[in-house]
Structures are given as structure tokens and as C-alpha cells.
Design a protein around this motif. Structure first.
Motif, PDB file in Angstrom:
ATOM      1  N   ALA A  93      26.168 -10.132  10.104  1.00  0.00           N
ATOM      2  CA  ALA A  93      26.535 -11.425  10.675  1.00  0.00           C
ATOM      3  C   ALA A  93      25.414 -11.964  11.546  1.00  0.00           C
ATOM      4  N   TYR A  96      22.313 -13.083   9.308  1.00  0.00           N
ATOM      5  CA  TYR A  96      22.497 -14.322   8.561  1.00  0.00           C
ATOM      6  C   TYR A  96      22.721 -15.508   9.493  1.00  0.00           C
ATOM      7  N   ALA A 106      27.162 -14.885  -0.598  1.00  0.00           N
ATOM      8  CA  ALA A 106      28.370 -14.683   0.203  1.00  0.00           C
ATOM      9  C   ALA A 106      28.217 -13.438   1.066  1.00  0.00           C
ATOM     10  N   LEU A 107      29.071 -13.367   2.089  1.00  0.00           N
ATOM     11  CA  LEU A 107      29.139 -12.205   2.972  1.00  0.00           C
ATOM     12  C   LEU A 107      30.549 -11.625   2.946  1.00  0.00           C
ATOM     13  N   LEU A 109      32.542  -9.022   5.568  1.00  0.00           N
ATOM     14  CA  LEU A 109      32.462  -8.297   6.830  1.00  0.00           C
ATOM     15  C   LEU A 109      33.755  -7.508   6.992  1.00  0.00           C
ATOM     16  N   PRO A 170      27.503 -18.418   9.537  1.00  0.00           N
ATOM     17  CA  PRO A 170      26.870 -18.380   8.215  1.00  0.00           C
ATOM     18  C   PRO A 170      27.359 -19.528   7.344  1.00  0.00           C
ATOM     19  N   THR A 174      32.470 -16.493   3.349  1.00  0.00           N
ATOM     20  CA  THR A 174      32.571 -15.236   4.079  1.00  0.00           C
ATOM     21  C   THR A 174      33.999 -14.704   4.022  1.00  0.00           C
ATOM     22  N   ALA A 200      35.611 -19.587   4.940  1.00  0.00           N
ATOM     23  CA  ALA A 200      35.890 -18.209   5.338  1.00  0.00           C
ATOM     24  C   ALA A 200      37.340 -17.862   5.052  1.00  0.00           C
TER      25      ALA A 200
END
Length: 247
Positions: A93, A96, A106-107, A109, A170, A174, A200
Motif C-alpha cells: 500500500a 503504490y 490491481a492490489l 491487501l 492507489p 483494490t 475498492a
């Protein structure tokens, strides 16, 4: 950094994307064998790395790891998704947010610790396992892996890292995953973080502990991850839309 652990799509299938996994405190790449195997079965290329410590992750670490997943055209199969757990999630996090990290689509977490560092109340290894997971298979894997660093969850993350992670905005989609019973999580802060982002989704896993990717609910969590990956391929439009349901 030790060698990464790689998982490939079944022979003869088109690779549907690339997932780079950054483990958390005390973990090794082998911690994510079950997740990597499952995602690869669905034709995703998976690489799990092991930075010296999650919070010391650098953009170069990510770039080098992704370069090693390149396909025939010299690039990783798209979409490219970076997934971090625990300290790995916080480090991703922060990276980025600063715009220093290599391009990703994409992320994810998972198990992002609370913005105010909370040390695990774990006087013994059994106590730490209780914080991490209720899954006997995952407990066994952690206990049998000589590379797992016991007591790691009792080492709080740097306040600066956590502040950067929660200040991150970001621009890529996410997915945040957190366990309902995770004592290291702040679910209100996670919900606030998700609401502050343009694209998100915060998924709370009922009954799950800190190791949300590897707890008893790992099949449902893997399905959530695959669903997110597949939706990315469709510009965030879900393929399946429930029209009616009686449950």
C-alpha cells in the motif's frame, strides 16, 4: 532474499493473469503453497517472494520478481495483480501510494494490520498460532517449516509504514480482505480506507483470524480472489449477476 516459489497454469491452458504474493511477518513462500496451487489451477501464474522483512520491500524487489514471470512476449500475463499479507500488505500500500512501484492492474491487501500498531499477545508458539489461524493444516505447515520465524507477530510494524499504508490512495482496483476474529485488525479503519478509494472492495471473512488467506475459510477466500481476478478481466463488470434468490 531467498528464491521465489512459482506456480504455473496447467499445460495447454492460456494463462489468465499474474499474481505476485508478498508474505507477512515470519512467513516463507511455502506458507502460500495452498493458495498458489489453487490460483494456478484456475490458470493464473503465481509467484511468491520472500523479502528480508515485509516492511523493507522495495520497488526494485517487485520489479525483479515480476520480470521473472514474463511470458513469451517479454511481459507478465495481464492482468498483473500484487497481493500482500500482513506487513507485505502494508508495504505494498505504501509503495503504490508513492507511485514508486512497477505497474500493476490491481492490489489485494490481506490482513492489513491496524493503523496504530498492535502487538500480538502471544507468549508461546501456540498463542501465536491462535492469533494466526484455526486451520489445523495451516498450523501444521507453519510449525513444520523451519524457515518460519516464530514470535514475528509480536514485533510491531513501524508507525510510519502503517500511516503511509492508510494514507495510500492507489488508483488501481483494490481488494481488502480481513478476518472477523483478527485481533491485529481495525475493521472500522479498513472500512474507512475502502470508502476513501475510487475502486475498492472490503471483504470481511466470518470467523477468520489474522492469516485470512490460509484460515479454515481458505476455499471461500480463494474463490473471492479468483472472482476479483476474473472481474478485473471484464473491466470490473461481474460475469455473474444474481437476478433472484430465496436465501
Amino acid at each position: 532474499m531467498s528464491d521465489p516459489l512459482d506456480f504455473h497454469a496447467p499445460e495447454g491452458l492460456l494463462t489468465r493473469g499474474t499474481v505476485l504474493v508478498v508474505p507477512g511477518r515470519g512467513e516463507t513462500p511455502e506458507t502460500y503453497t495452498r493458495l498458489g496451487t489453487r490460483l494456478a489451477f484456475d490458470a493464473y501464474r503465481v509467484r511468491v517472494i520472500e523479502p528480508a522483512a515485509g516492511e523493507t520491500l522495495t520497488a526494485r524487489d517487485l520489479a525483479n520478481a515480476l520480470a521473472g514471470t514474463a511470458s513469451g512476449d517479454g511481459n507478465p500475463a495481464a492482468p498483473v495483480v500484487v497481493l500482500g499479507a500482513d506487513a507485505g500488505a502494508a508495504a505494498l500500500a505504501a509503495l503504490y501510494a508513492n507511485g514508486d512501484a512497477p505497474a500493476a492492474d490491481a492490489l489485494i491487501l490481506a490482513g492489513l494490520p491496524a493503523p496504530v500498531a498492535v502487538a500480538a499477545e502471544a507468549a508461546t508458539w501456540d498463542d501465536e498460532l491462535g492469533v494466526r489461524t484455526a486451520c489445523p493444516t495451516h498450523r501444521g505447515r507453519l510449525s513444520e517449516d523451519a524457515g518460519v520465524r516464530r514470535g514475528a507477530l509480536a514485533e510491531p510494524l513501524a508507525p510510519e509504514l502503517l500511516a503511509a499504508a492508510y494514507a495510500a490512495r492507489p488508483t488501481v482496483p483494490t481488494l481488502l480482505l480481513s478476518g472477523e476474529l483478527d485481533p491485529l485488525a481495525d475493521h472500522s479503519a479498513l472500512a474507512g480506507l475502502a470508502k476513501s478509494l475510487d475502486r475498492a472492495r472490503h471483504a470481511l471473512v466470518r470467523g477468520a483470524h489474522h492469516d485470512v488467506l490460509n484460515d479454515l475459510q481458505h476455499r471461500s477466500v480463494a474463490a473471492e480472489v479468483v472472482g476479483f481476478l476474473e472481474t478485473l478481466r471484464e473491466q470490473l463488470v461481474a460475469r455473474v449477476a444474481v437476478q433472484s434468490s430465496t436465501w
